[in-house]
Design a protein around this motif. Sequence first.
Motif, mmCIF file in Angstrom:
data_model
loop_
_atom_site.group_PDB
_atom_site.id
_atom_site.type_symbol
_atom_site.label_atom_id
_atom_site.label_comp_id
_atom_site.label_asym_id
_atom_site.label_seq_id
_atom_site.Cartn_x
_atom_site.Cartn_y
_atom_site.Cartn_z
ATOM 1 N N SER A 112 0.833 -1.204 0.000
ATOM 2 C CA SER A 112 0.000 0.000 0.000
ATOM 3 C C SER A 112 0.864 1.249 0.000
ATOM 4 N N PHE A 113 1.981 1.196 0.722
ATOM 5 C CA PHE A 113 2.881 2.346 0.765
ATOM 6 C C PHE A 113 3.391 2.669 -0.634
ATOM 7 N N VAL A 114 3.850 1.656 -1.355
ATOM 8 C CA VAL A 114 4.376 1.885 -2.703
ATOM 9 C C VAL A 114 3.298 2.498 -3.590
ATOM 10 N N ARG A 115 2.089 1.951 -3.542
ATOM 11 C CA ARG A 115 1.014 2.464 -4.391
ATOM 12 C C ARG A 115 0.650 3.904 -4.031
ATOM 13 N N CYS A 116 0.419 4.150 -2.745
ATOM 14 C CA CYS A 116 -0.061 5.465 -2.315
ATOM 15 C C CYS A 116 0.984 6.555 -2.489
ATOM 16 N N VAL A 117 2.211 6.271 -2.101
ATOM 17 C CA VAL A 117 3.245 7.295 -2.183
ATOM 18 C C VAL A 117 3.646 7.535 -3.640
ATOM 19 N N SER A 118 3.552 6.520 -4.484
ATOM 20 C CA SER A 118 3.809 6.723 -5.913
ATOM 21 C C SER A 118 2.860 7.767 -6.476
ATOM 22 N N ARG A 119 1.589 7.705 -6.076
ATOM 23 C CA ARG A 119 0.619 8.695 -6.543
ATOM 24 C C ARG A 119 0.922 10.076 -5.966
ATOM 25 N N THR A 120 1.425 10.110 -4.743
ATOM 26 C CA THR A 120 1.706 11.381 -4.080
ATOM 27 C C THR A 120 2.861 12.128 -4.731
ATOM 28 N N VAL A 121 3.882 11.405 -5.196
ATOM 29 C CA VAL A 121 5.094 12.049 -5.701
ATOM 30 C C VAL A 121 5.132 12.148 -7.218
ATOM 31 N N VAL A 122 4.071 11.709 -7.902
ATOM 32 C CA VAL A 122 4.108 11.662 -9.366
ATOM 33 C C VAL A 122 4.492 13.029 -9.942
ATOM 34 N N ASP A 123 5.416 12.995 -10.892
ATOM 35 C CA ASP A 123 5.899 14.194 -11.587
ATOM 36 C C ASP A 123 6.554 15.204 -10.646
ATOM 37 N N SER A 124 7.070 14.742 -9.502
ATOM 38 C CA SER A 124 7.690 15.641 -8.519
ATOM 39 C C SER A 124 9.095 15.174 -8.180
ATOM 40 N N ARG A 125 9.934 16.114 -7.764
ATOM 41 C CA ARG A 125 11.153 15.750 -7.045
ATOM 42 C C ARG A 125 10.738 15.289 -5.661
#
Length: 223
Positions: A112-125
């Motif tokens: 869940s961490f990988v999925r959720c945080v991937s969405r949070t950081v998309v297109d970001s440093r």
Amino acid sequence: MGCGFNAGGYRRHHEDALDWLRLQDADVALLQEVQLEKVVSFHGMASHRVPTSPGSPTGNAVLVRAERLDAVNVEIGGALVAGVKARLVGEDFVLVSAHVLTGKHQQEALASFVRCVSRTVVDSRFVVGGDFNASLHWPEYAKWFFEPMRAAGFEDSRPHPQEVQSFWGRGSTAVIQDDHVFVDKVTRVGAGRGSWAIVSSENHRRWSDHGPVVVEVMEYGHS
């Protein structure tokens, strides 16, 4: 410079651990199991704090040497996450402090961490760090966590494949690195020009059962 640190191992030494952190003069600090009231106004850094449970005095915190930060809400069962957006070296970053709990639901929490945080950081440093209770000492964590993180674009800031012991609780002598800092691909290049270390002095082993991960990123002439 950035620092990830689970400071909660031995509460009677909490102030000692924070004094050490103050001396590092870090631009970013990702903290777990910290006494939240002690980092409300810490060394001139803006802070975002998330308690372990409502009303709890301890939890996760993100400290940033920036005039402004905006909280990012990330809720994951089996994990505590504090996230912010802040401007560093002229660019917007997402900064995440994570603590993933052990137990029978840990594999699900890591996924869940990988999925959720991937969405949070998309297109970001980004800089994402914390105590994941995950180490290559146990091979299953490669499949559960490290390979999915790499596939999702999270680069391990550690400059070499060998883990370094960051956990020495309960008398452990095994090379268990539970604490990790992940960055985006551009920041990883800067980390390769800087330095990386897990601090494990005699004092740190008294202050906590986890050693801080200290990462220096050299970028655009800054560190």
